[in-house]
Motif scaffolding. Structure first.
Motif, PDB file in Angstrom:
ATOM      1  N   ASP A  31     123.419  40.348  -1.199  1.00 45.37           N
ATOM      2  CA  ASP A  31     122.146  40.587  -0.517  1.00 45.37           C
ATOM      3  C   ASP A  31     122.239  40.265   0.974  1.00 45.37           C
ATOM      4  OD1 ASP A  31     121.078  41.398  -2.933  1.00 45.37           O
ATOM      5  OD2 ASP A  31     120.248  39.425  -3.395  1.00 45.37           O
ATOM      6  N   LYS A  32     123.077  39.300   1.331  1.00 47.78           N
ATOM      7  CA  LYS A  32     123.278  38.981   2.746  1.00 47.78           C
ATOM      8  C   LYS A  32     123.827  40.186   3.493  1.00 47.78           C
ATOM      9  CE  LYS A  32     124.017  34.045   2.285  1.00 47.78           C
ATOM     10  NZ  LYS A  32     124.894  32.897   2.458  1.00 47.78           N
ATOM     11  N   ILE A  33     124.755  40.884   2.864  1.00 46.50           N
ATOM     12  CA  ILE A  33     125.359  42.060   3.497  1.00 46.50           C
ATOM     13  C   ILE A  33     124.297  43.144   3.690  1.00 46.50           C
ATOM     14  CG2 ILE A  33     127.003  43.944   3.127  1.00 46.50           C
ATOM     15  CD1 ILE A  33     128.862  41.811   1.868  1.00 46.50           C
ATOM     16  N   LEU A  34     123.479  43.375   2.684  1.00 47.84           N
ATOM     17  CA  LEU A  34     122.434  44.393   2.775  1.00 47.84           C
ATOM     18  C   LEU A  34     121.383  44.017   3.824  1.00 47.84           C
ATOM     19  CD1 LEU A  34     121.385  47.063   1.640  1.00 47.84           C
ATOM     20  CD2 LEU A  34     120.174  45.749  -0.104  1.00 47.84           C
ATOM     21  N   LEU A  35     120.996  42.764   3.842  1.00 51.89           N
ATOM     22  CA  LEU A  35     120.015  42.314   4.834  1.00 51.89           C
ATOM     23  C   LEU A  35     120.587  42.367   6.251  1.00 51.89           C
ATOM     24  CD1 LEU A  35     118.491  39.420   2.757  1.00 51.89           C
ATOM     25  CD2 LEU A  35     117.226  41.411   3.607  1.00 51.89           C
ATOM     26  N   THR A  36     121.853  42.027   6.396  1.00 52.84           N
ATOM     27  CA  THR A  36     122.496  42.122   7.702  1.00 52.84           C
ATOM     28  C   THR A  36     122.563  43.572   8.156  1.00 52.84           C
ATOM     29  OG1 THR A  36     123.767  40.113   7.286  1.00 52.84           O
ATOM     30  CG2 THR A  36     124.562  41.549   9.043  1.00 52.84           C
ATOM     31  N   LEU A  37     122.863  44.468   7.230  1.00 54.17           N
ATOM     32  CA  LEU A  37     122.856  45.890   7.555  1.00 54.17           C
ATOM     33  C   LEU A  37     121.470  46.320   8.032  1.00 54.17           C
ATOM     34  CD1 LEU A  37     123.907  48.802   7.604  1.00 54.17           C
ATOM     35  CD2 LEU A  37     123.300  48.929   5.176  1.00 54.17           C
ATOM     36  N   SER A  38     120.457  45.886   7.335  1.00 48.03           N
ATOM     37  CA  SER A  38     119.094  46.223   7.725  1.00 48.03           C
ATOM     38  C   SER A  38     118.785  45.690   9.128  1.00 48.03           C
ATOM     39  CB  SER A  38     118.114  45.646   6.707  1.00 48.03           C
ATOM     40  OG  SER A  38     116.796  45.889   7.103  1.00 48.03           O
ATOM     41  N   TYR A  39     119.265  44.492   9.400  1.00 47.26           N
ATOM     42  CA  TYR A  39     119.080  43.905  10.727  1.00 47.26           C
ATOM     43  C   TYR A  39     119.840  44.716  11.781  1.00 47.26           C
ATOM     44  CZ  TYR A  39     118.570  40.235  14.259  1.00 47.26           C
ATOM     45  OH  TYR A  39     118.255  39.535  15.394  1.00 47.26           O
ATOM     46  N   CYS A  40     121.024  45.203  11.437  1.00 45.78           N
ATOM     47  CA  CYS A  40     121.787  46.081  12.349  1.00 45.78           C
ATOM     48  C   CYS A  40     120.974  47.328  12.676  1.00 45.78           C
ATOM     49  CB  CYS A  40     123.106  46.514  11.721  1.00 45.78           C
ATOM     50  SG  CYS A  40     124.325  45.241  11.498  1.00 45.78           S
ATOM     51  N   GLU A  41     120.399  47.928  11.653  1.00 48.97           N
ATOM     52  CA  GLU A  41     119.587  49.124  11.858  1.00 48.97           C
ATOM     53  C   GLU A  41     118.372  48.808  12.728  1.00 48.97           C
ATOM     54  OE1 GLU A  41     120.717  51.387   7.666  1.00 48.97           O
ATOM     55  OE2 GLU A  41     119.046  49.976   7.685  1.00 48.97           O
ATOM     56  N   LEU A  55     127.533  43.193  14.448  1.00 47.77           N
ATOM     57  CA  LEU A  55     127.170  42.847  13.071  1.00 47.77           C
ATOM     58  C   LEU A  55     127.677  43.893  12.077  1.00 47.77           C
ATOM     59  CD1 LEU A  55     123.547  41.551  13.669  1.00 47.77           C
ATOM     60  CD2 LEU A  55     125.493  40.190  12.896  1.00 47.77           C
ATOM     61  N   ALA A  56     127.607  45.159  12.450  1.00 45.45           N
ATOM     62  CA  ALA A  56     128.087  46.227  11.563  1.00 45.45           C
ATOM     63  C   ALA A  56     129.597  46.119  11.346  1.00 45.45           C
ATOM     64  CB  ALA A  56     127.721  47.592  12.133  1.00 45.45           C
ATOM     65  N   THR A  57     130.331  45.788  12.409  1.00 42.45           N
ATOM     66  CA  THR A  57     131.781  45.612  12.288  1.00 42.45           C
ATOM     67  C   THR A  57     132.095  44.480  11.319  1.00 42.45           C
ATOM     68  OG1 THR A  57     132.117  46.436  14.532  1.00 42.45           O
ATOM     69  CG2 THR A  57     133.894  45.120  13.587  1.00 42.45           C
ATOM     70  N   THR A  58     131.379  43.389  11.439  1.00 40.54           N
ATOM     71  CA  THR A  58     131.570  42.253  10.530  1.00 40.54           C
ATOM     72  C   THR A  58     131.231  42.651   9.094  1.00 40.54           C
ATOM     73  OG1 THR A  58     131.055  40.714  12.321  1.00 40.54           O
ATOM     74  CG2 THR A  58     130.878  39.864  10.074  1.00 40.54           C
ATOM     75  N   ASN A  59     130.155  43.391   8.921  1.00 38.45           N
ATOM     76  CA  ASN A  59     129.758  43.845   7.587  1.00 38.45           C
ATOM     77  C   ASN A  59     130.826  44.729   6.958  1.00 38.45           C
ATOM     78  OD1 ASN A  59     127.411  42.742   6.605  1.00 38.45           O
ATOM     79  ND2 ASN A  59     126.198  44.601   6.828  1.00 38.45           N
ATOM     80  N   ILE A  60     131.400  45.618   7.747  1.00 38.63           N
ATOM     81  CA  ILE A  60     132.429  46.520   7.232  1.00 38.63           C
ATOM     82  C   ILE A  60     133.649  45.716   6.775  1.00 38.63           C
ATOM     83  CG2 ILE A  60     134.076  48.325   7.913  1.00 38.63           C
ATOM     84  CD1 ILE A  60     131.759  49.557   9.580  1.00 38.63           C
ATOM     85  N   LYS A 118     128.555  53.679   4.766  1.00 40.42           N
ATOM     86  CA  LYS A 118     127.871  54.871   5.279  1.00 40.42           C
ATOM     87  C   LYS A 118     126.767  54.497   6.252  1.00 40.42           C
ATOM     88  CE  LYS A 118     124.640  58.295   3.672  1.00 40.42           C
ATOM     89  NZ  LYS A 118     123.747  58.570   2.588  1.00 40.42           N
ATOM     90  N   ARG A 119     125.934  53.553   5.854  1.00 45.31           N
ATOM     91  CA  ARG A 119     124.812  53.180   6.714  1.00 45.31           C
ATOM     92  C   ARG A 119     125.261  52.348   7.909  1.00 45.31           C
ATOM     93  NH1 ARG A 119     120.157  51.449   2.640  1.00 45.31           N
ATOM     94  NH2 ARG A 119     119.342  50.489   4.536  1.00 45.31           N
ATOM     95  N   SER A 120     126.330  51.577   7.762  1.00 49.36           N
ATOM     96  CA  SER A 120     126.841  50.785   8.890  1.00 49.36           C
ATOM     97  C   SER A 120     127.379  51.694   9.990  1.00 49.36           C
ATOM     98  CB  SER A 120     127.948  49.831   8.431  1.00 49.36           C
ATOM     99  OG  SER A 120     127.437  48.834   7.593  1.00 49.36           O
ATOM    100  N   LEU A 121     128.047  52.747   9.602  1.00 49.43           N
ATOM    101  CA  LEU A 121     128.634  53.650  10.598  1.00 49.43           C
ATOM    102  C   LEU A 121     127.565  54.325  11.454  1.00 49.43           C
ATOM    103  CD1 LEU A 121     131.519  55.215   8.497  1.00 49.43           C
ATOM    104  CD2 LEU A 121     131.727  53.545  10.365  1.00 49.43           C
ATOM    105  N   LYS A 122     126.350  54.443  10.930  1.00 49.39           N
ATOM    106  CA  LYS A 122     125.261  55.080  11.676  1.00 49.39           C
ATOM    107  C   LYS A 122     124.762  54.227  12.844  1.00 49.39           C
ATOM    108  CE  LYS A 122     123.381  57.821   7.892  1.00 49.39           C
ATOM    109  NZ  LYS A 122     122.217  58.030   7.031  1.00 49.39           N
ATOM    110  N   VAL A 123     125.043  52.928  12.837  1.00 45.65           N
ATOM    111  CA  VAL A 123     124.494  52.061  13.890  1.00 45.65           C
ATOM    112  C   VAL A 123     125.447  51.875  15.062  1.00 45.65           C
ATOM    113  CG1 VAL A 123     122.998  50.847  12.260  1.00 45.65           C
ATOM    114  CG2 VAL A 123     125.205  49.859  12.872  1.00 45.65           C
ATOM    115  N   PHE A 124     126.518  52.614  15.075  1.00 47.24           N
ATOM    116  CA  PHE A 124     127.463  52.531  16.189  1.00 47.24           C
ATOM    117  C   PHE A 124     127.104  53.566  17.245  1.00 47.24           C
ATOM    118  CE2 PHE A 124     129.989  50.457  12.946  1.00 47.24           C
ATOM    119  CZ  PHE A 124     130.692  49.497  13.655  1.00 47.24           C
ATOM    120  N   LYS A 125     126.776  53.097  18.427  1.00 46.47           N
ATOM    121  CA  LYS A 125     126.630  54.008  19.560  1.00 46.47           C
ATOM    122  C   LYS A 125     128.023  54.383  20.057  1.00 46.47           C
ATOM    123  CE  LYS A 125     124.448  54.546  24.015  1.00 46.47           C
ATOM    124  NZ  LYS A 125     123.201  55.240  24.051  1.00 46.47           N
ATOM    125  N   ASN A 126     128.940  53.408  20.015  1.00 50.73           N
ATOM    126  CA  ASN A 126     130.327  53.609  20.417  1.00 50.73           C
ATOM    127  C   ASN A 126     131.094  54.158  19.208  1.00 50.73           C
ATOM    128  OD1 ASN A 126     133.057  53.337  20.999  1.00 50.73           O
ATOM    129  ND2 ASN A 126     132.809  51.397  22.071  1.00 50.73           N
TER     130      ASN A 126
END
Length: 171
Positions: free
Chosen positions: A96-106, A120-125, A146-154
């Motif tokens: 759940d920490k990973i999912l919540l962190t992803l949500s925070y990334c978004e 944060l997304a890099t750490t999650n991956i 899939k959802r982590s990759l969406k939060v990368f501007k770079n």
């Protein structure tokens, strides 16, 4: 269905939604929309009451089904404007920490705080590797990727994070 939502009964409401969708397939999309909307309003009340322990299990279920749903996105913003990420993470299990962190990334991405979202997304991956290797959690792992990759501007950083993951999975 609305009564079970107002009573905070996720499983009962989910079963009633499934039953309703099976009986009335033409109204399935509208029923799911109303289900999510009602749960988001319920969760906003829990935030106002500072009932984070009751909020988190419901919020986590909503995050799993979130695919660009504006009600859930608004709820995410409302929750992270009200509670710190660290105070929330202290109350949940690793998955759940990973999912919540992803949500925070978004959330951070939507606030145009790209560096923090990408970090944060890099750490999650990196953390999701063990979930992907396990058959029982593999789908969850790929959902996070899939959802982590969406939060990368770079996009180069996103590509590098994905390449590192693939390399580690093939070792």
């Amino acid at each position: 269905l609305l009564k079970s939502i107002n009573n905070g009964q996720w499983e009962t409401s989910k079963e009633l939604l499934e039953e309703h969708c099976n009986n009335y397939p033409r109204s399935q999309q509208e029923s799911v929309h109303q289900f999510i909307k009602s749960w988001c309003f319920f969760c906003q009340r829990l935030v106002e009451e500072s009932d984070i322990k009751k909020l988190l299990p419901i919020f986590i279920n909503l995050l799993i089904i979130n695919e660009m749903n504006q009600y859930i996105n608004n709820l995410v913003k409302y929750i992270f404007d009200s509670f710190s990420l660290n105070s929330i993470l202290e109350l949940v299990k690793e998955k759940d920490k990973i999912l919540l962190t992803l949500s925070y990334c978004e959330y951070k991405f939507s606030c145009q705080e790209f560096l923090e979202a990408e970090t944060l997304a890099t750490t999650n991956i990196k953390k999701i590797e063990n979930f992907i290797k396990n058959k029982h959690t593999e789908d969850f792992g790929w959902l996070i990727i899939k959802r982590s990759l969406k939060v990368f501007k770079n996009k180069a950083l996103a590509r590098q994070s994905l390449q590192n993951l693939i390399h580690n999975l093939t070792i």
